[in-house]
Design a protein around this motif. Sequence first.
Motif, mmCIF file in Angstrom:
data_model
loop_
_atom_site.group_PDB
_atom_site.id
_atom_site.type_symbol
_atom_site.label_atom_id
_atom_site.label_comp_id
_atom_site.label_asym_id
_atom_site.label_seq_id
_atom_site.Cartn_x
_atom_site.Cartn_y
_atom_site.Cartn_z
ATOM 1 N N HIS A 276 0.829 -1.202 0.000
ATOM 2 C CA HIS A 276 0.000 0.000 0.000
ATOM 3 C C HIS A 276 0.869 1.260 0.000
ATOM 4 C CE1 HIS A 276 -4.124 -1.421 0.396
ATOM 5 N NE2 HIS A 276 -3.707 -2.326 1.258
ATOM 6 N N ILE A 277 1.966 1.231 0.721
ATOM 7 C CA ILE A 277 2.832 2.407 0.846
ATOM 8 C C ILE A 277 3.494 2.748 -0.486
ATOM 9 C CG2 ILE A 277 4.906 3.316 1.986
ATOM 10 C CD1 ILE A 277 4.028 1.643 4.453
ATOM 11 N N SER A 278 3.791 1.730 -1.295
ATOM 12 C CA SER A 278 4.425 1.960 -2.593
ATOM 13 C C SER A 278 3.409 2.114 -3.728
ATOM 14 C CB SER A 278 5.397 0.817 -2.913
ATOM 15 O OG SER A 278 4.706 -0.416 -2.970
ATOM 16 N N ALA B 222 -0.923 -1.858 -3.990
ATOM 17 C CA ALA B 222 -1.954 -2.676 -3.351
ATOM 18 C C ALA B 222 -3.256 -1.890 -3.274
ATOM 19 C CB ALA B 222 -1.519 -3.097 -1.950
ATOM 20 N N ILE B 223 -4.334 -2.639 -3.187
ATOM 21 C CA ILE B 223 -5.668 -2.063 -3.065
ATOM 22 C C ILE B 223 -6.477 -2.951 -2.126
ATOM 23 C CG2 ILE B 223 -6.521 -3.344 -5.075
ATOM 24 C CD1 ILE B 223 -8.305 -0.952 -5.752
ATOM 25 N N ASP B 224 -7.320 -2.334 -1.325
ATOM 26 C CA ASP B 224 -8.316 -3.063 -0.550
ATOM 27 C C ASP B 224 -9.656 -2.763 -1.195
ATOM 28 O OD1 ASP B 224 -6.371 -3.965 1.182
ATOM 29 O OD2 ASP B 224 -6.850 -2.554 2.776
ATOM 30 N N MET B 225 -10.335 -3.812 -1.624
ATOM 31 C CA MET B 225 -11.637 -3.639 -2.271
ATOM 32 C C MET B 225 -12.516 -4.829 -1.937
ATOM 33 S SD MET B 225 -10.658 -4.307 -6.251
ATOM 34 C CE MET B 225 -10.024 -5.898 -6.815
ATOM 35 N N ASN C 184 -2.224 -10.043 -13.286
ATOM 36 C CA ASN C 184 -1.093 -9.736 -12.396
ATOM 37 C C ASN C 184 -1.539 -8.979 -11.156
ATOM 38 O OD1 ASN C 184 1.053 -11.019 -13.818
ATOM 39 N ND2 ASN C 184 0.912 -9.367 -15.330
ATOM 40 N N VAL C 185 -2.685 -9.367 -10.637
ATOM 41 C CA VAL C 185 -3.268 -8.824 -9.409
ATOM 42 C C VAL C 185 -3.542 -10.029 -8.514
ATOM 43 C CG1 VAL C 185 -5.264 -7.613 -8.464
ATOM 44 C CG2 VAL C 185 -4.297 -6.879 -10.651
ATOM 45 N N TRP D 291 -5.620 -6.914 -2.427
ATOM 46 C CA TRP D 291 -5.071 -7.365 -3.700
ATOM 47 C C TRP D 291 -3.822 -6.537 -3.970
ATOM 48 C CZ3 TRP D 291 -7.610 -11.148 -6.625
ATOM 49 C CH2 TRP D 291 -8.895 -11.523 -6.169
ATOM 50 N N SER D 292 -2.777 -7.169 -4.526
ATOM 51 C CA SER D 292 -1.532 -6.433 -4.759
ATOM 52 C C SER D 292 -0.713 -7.091 -5.859
ATOM 53 C CB SER D 292 -0.712 -6.368 -3.469
ATOM 54 O OG SER D 292 -0.186 -7.650 -3.158
#
Length: 192
Positions: free
Chosen positions: A133-135, A138-141, A175-176, A187-188
């Motif tokens: 997430h910091i880079s 990533a996503i939270d969904m 690629n997720v 997901w990242s």
Amino acid sequence: MNTEVSANGLTAVAPKLLSGKIWVAMFPTSKSLEALSSPFRENIKAFINALKRAGATVSVSATLRPPQRAYLMHFSFLIAHSKQDPRNVPSMNDVNIEWFHGNIEDSIKAAKEMVNAYGIATTKTPPALMSNHISGNAIDMTISEFNGKEIAKQDGAFITVNVFNDLRTIGASYNVFNKIADDLPHWSTTGK
């Protein structure tokens, strides 16, 4: 270091703010897909579009996360689960928080308020200090209304989704990746 310099050149230490749910509003996480790094941004957009075209519902709750928020989430989780002594939490620049409320019970109570407000109370794994997430990778969904839908993989082949694991297969084609069993929204680029 949490210091302030006054007009007369003297240095003063800024007072610390006690931990608690007030911190959740500080250092907010983005929900914008545009905040994500390339090529992850393009890959997740293609995956989300495939989900939506098939009739699934997607709700994004987090994309790019400031490192300060990751720090607050990580240590509030550890303190709330009695895995970190609130008197010994390492400090972080720009986060002038006091984790210890004078006793362990009140410190844990404040940490639990934070964990609940962050929406991480149901996970078993502490949020990472250094995460995708910091880079921006990533996503939270939350994905819903996907059961029984035919969803296209990146190559155009369709998979009928019967279980969440089918979504993982489809996502991997873009690629997720989703690999953390107790963090289904995450997901990242690596699944972590």
